[in-house]
Design an enzyme around this catalytic site. Structure first.
Site, PDB file in Angstrom:
ATOM      1  N   ASP A   7       0.866  -1.192   0.000  1.00 42.53           N
ATOM      2  CA  ASP A   7       0.000   0.000   0.000  1.00 42.53           C
ATOM      3  C   ASP A   7       0.895   1.233   0.000  1.00 42.53           C
ATOM      4  O   ASP A   7       2.091   1.160   0.311  1.00 42.53           O
ATOM      5  CB  ASP A   7      -0.916   0.020   1.237  1.00 42.53           C
ATOM      6  CG  ASP A   7      -1.811   1.262   1.263  1.00 42.53           C
ATOM      7  OD1 ASP A   7      -2.426   1.582   0.233  1.00 42.53           O
ATOM      8  OD2 ASP A   7      -1.880   1.944   2.309  1.00 42.53           O
ATOM      9  N   SER A   8       0.290   2.362  -0.307  1.00 36.47           N
ATOM     10  CA  SER A   8       1.026   3.630  -0.286  1.00 36.47           C
ATOM     11  C   SER A   8       1.439   4.011   1.143  1.00 36.47           C
ATOM     12  O   SER A   8       2.323   4.839   1.324  1.00 36.47           O
ATOM     13  CB  SER A   8       0.138   4.732  -0.868  1.00 36.47           C
ATOM     14  OG  SER A   8      -1.091   4.772  -0.167  1.00 36.47           O
ATOM     15  N   CYS A  70      -4.150  -1.298  -2.179  1.00 37.50           N
ATOM     16  CA  CYS A  70      -4.304   0.137  -2.415  1.00 37.50           C
ATOM     17  C   CYS A  70      -5.152   0.283  -3.667  1.00 37.50           C
ATOM     18  O   CYS A  70      -4.806  -0.251  -4.733  1.00 37.50           O
ATOM     19  CB  CYS A  70      -2.930   0.774  -2.625  1.00 37.50           C
ATOM     20  SG  CYS A  70      -2.979   2.525  -3.009  1.00 37.50           S
ATOM     21  N   GLU A 149      -5.048   9.176   8.633  1.00 40.30           N
ATOM     22  CA  GLU A 149      -3.617   9.179   8.993  1.00 40.30           C
ATOM     23  C   GLU A 149      -3.408   9.892  10.335  1.00 40.30           C
ATOM     24  O   GLU A 149      -2.505   9.569  11.090  1.00 40.30           O
ATOM     25  CB  GLU A 149      -2.783   9.859   7.891  1.00 40.30           C
ATOM     26  CG  GLU A 149      -2.807   9.121   6.561  1.00 40.30           C
ATOM     27  CD  GLU A 149      -1.645   8.168   6.348  1.00 40.30           C
ATOM     28  OE1 GLU A 149      -0.575   8.373   6.942  1.00 40.30           O
ATOM     29  OE2 GLU A 149      -1.824   7.197   5.585  1.00 40.30           O
ATOM     30  N   CYS A 178     -11.066   2.893  -1.001  1.00 41.00           N
ATOM     31  CA  CYS A 178      -9.766   3.323  -0.484  1.00 41.00           C
ATOM     32  C   CYS A 178      -9.550   2.517   0.787  1.00 41.00           C
ATOM     33  O   CYS A 178     -10.455   2.420   1.629  1.00 41.00           O
ATOM     34  CB  CYS A 178      -9.786   4.816  -0.173  1.00 41.00           C
ATOM     35  SG  CYS A 178      -8.285   5.368   0.667  1.00 41.00           S
ATOM     36  N   HIS A 180      -7.955   3.107   3.335  1.00 44.54           N
ATOM     37  CA  HIS A 180      -7.977   3.867   4.592  1.00 44.54           C
ATOM     38  C   HIS A 180      -9.388   3.916   5.188  1.00 44.54           C
ATOM     39  O   HIS A 180      -9.555   4.109   6.387  1.00 44.54           O
ATOM     40  CB  HIS A 180      -7.543   5.319   4.357  1.00 44.54           C
ATOM     41  CG  HIS A 180      -6.067   5.522   4.275  1.00 44.54           C
ATOM     42  ND1 HIS A 180      -5.296   4.971   3.294  1.00 44.54           N
ATOM     43  CD2 HIS A 180      -5.229   6.234   5.071  1.00 44.54           C
ATOM     44  CE1 HIS A 180      -4.030   5.352   3.477  1.00 44.54           C
ATOM     45  NE2 HIS A 180      -3.965   6.116   4.550  1.00 44.54           N
TER      46      HIS A 180
HETATM   47  N1  DGL Z   1      -4.828   3.494   0.620  1.00 46.77           N
HETATM   48  C1  DGL Z   1      -4.896   4.224  -0.624  1.00 46.77           C
HETATM   49  C2  DGL Z   1      -5.969   3.659  -1.545  1.00 46.77           C
HETATM   50  O1  DGL Z   1      -6.595   2.652  -1.261  1.00 46.77           O
HETATM   51  C3  DGL Z   1      -5.187   5.686  -0.425  1.00 46.77           C
HETATM   52  C4  DGL Z   1      -4.131   6.546   0.176  1.00 46.77           C
HETATM   53  C5  DGL Z   1      -3.330   7.323  -0.822  1.00 46.77           C
HETATM   54  O2  DGL Z   1      -3.813   8.314  -1.387  1.00 46.77           O
HETATM   55  O3  DGL Z   1      -2.179   6.934  -1.021  1.00 46.77           O
HETATM   56  O4  DGL Z   1      -6.193   4.229  -2.592  1.00 46.77           O
END
Ligand code: DGL
Length: 244
Positions: A7-8, A70, A149, A178, A180
């Site tokens: 993931d990012s 991600c 975050e 997403c 998150h």
């Molecule tokens: N976790 C990332 C996603 O599912 C989002 C966070 C980011 O913008 O890097 O797209």
């Protein structure tokens, strides 16, 4: 089986949580590109470049499968990762659509939320339309990423952001596009009481079990966590969110 999970940043830990609950792998190696998060505001070429660099990192571990936990990567770099990786690569978007198909009727009102990168790719929309859904609204909700975050999972700041993005909408189902967003799913569920939420972590587990035949293991998963910056913060969050 050893799974690489990418993931990012920390968001993919929500996918790890589901993978651990389903006990699908003997080993998980997680890499969060915390030095360069967010990916969701970057352009396609940058997301591809960062993703291929992550692949090089994982090659040292000889994984059996790579899970891109991600949505932004799944939206823009999945084909490139599949071409370059010497092992199977699965993203979260196709599993998310299959999970929606199980839970939502064709005429139901679907809201897709995610980063700018994910929403602008229209990948969810295209796949859902192919499945016969026609009542689809998609909305970038990038403010939710820094809120998560910052560990803001409830309260007035999140309420204001939800009001900003959701006012006037009344979905039957919401795709949390997403990784998150499962962290704020309680707040979203309170906002839209009757909506069914689709979560990338649950969706990928169903996909791995039903489409790739990966079965529950009776051994505990060994997990290694890596981050491109501040790995101790990632480990602290993993302990908090996933109990690892
Ligand atoms: N976790 C990332 C996603 O599912 C989002 C966070 C980011 O913008 O890097 O797209």
């Amino acid at each position: 089986m050893r799974a690489a999970v990418f993931d990012s940043g920390v968001g993919g830990l929500t996918v790890v949580k589901s993978l651990l609950e389903h006990n699908l792998f003997e080993e998980i190696v997680y890499f969060g590109d915390t030095a360069r998060v967010p990916y969701g505001i970057k352009d396609k070429n940058t997301i591809i470049r960062y993703s291929l660099e992550a692949l090089e990192f994982f090659n040292n571990f000889e994984p059996d499968i790579l899970i891109t936990a991600c949505n932004s990567v799944s939206a823009h770099a999945l084909e490139e990762l599949k071409t370059s990786a010497p092992y199977p690569v699965v993203g979260v978007i196709e599993p998310g659509v299959l999970a929606a198909k199980k839970r939502l009727k064709k005429d139901e009102n679907i809201l897709i939320i995610g980063t700018n990168a994910t929403i602008s790719s229209k990948k969810y929309e295209r796949l859902l339309t192919k499945e016969g859904y026609f009542n689809i609204t998609s909305k970038p909700t990038p403010l939710f990423v820094p809120l998560v975050e910052e560990e803001i999972f409830e309260g007035p700041v999140l309420e204001a952001a939800m009001e900003h993005y959701f006012k006037g909408l009344n979905p039957d189902g919401i795709i949390l596009g997403c990784t998150h967003f499962p962290l704020i799913s309680h707040a979203i569920k309170n906002y839209f009481e009757k909506a069914k939420l689709i979560h990338s972590g649950e969706a990928i587990c169903e996909y791995l079990e039903e489409h790739l035949g990966i079965k529950e293991k009776n051994k505990e998963t060994r997990i290694e966590l890596f981050a491109s910056e501040n790995p101790s913060k990632l480990k602290k969050i993993a302990a908090l969110w996933c109990g690892i």
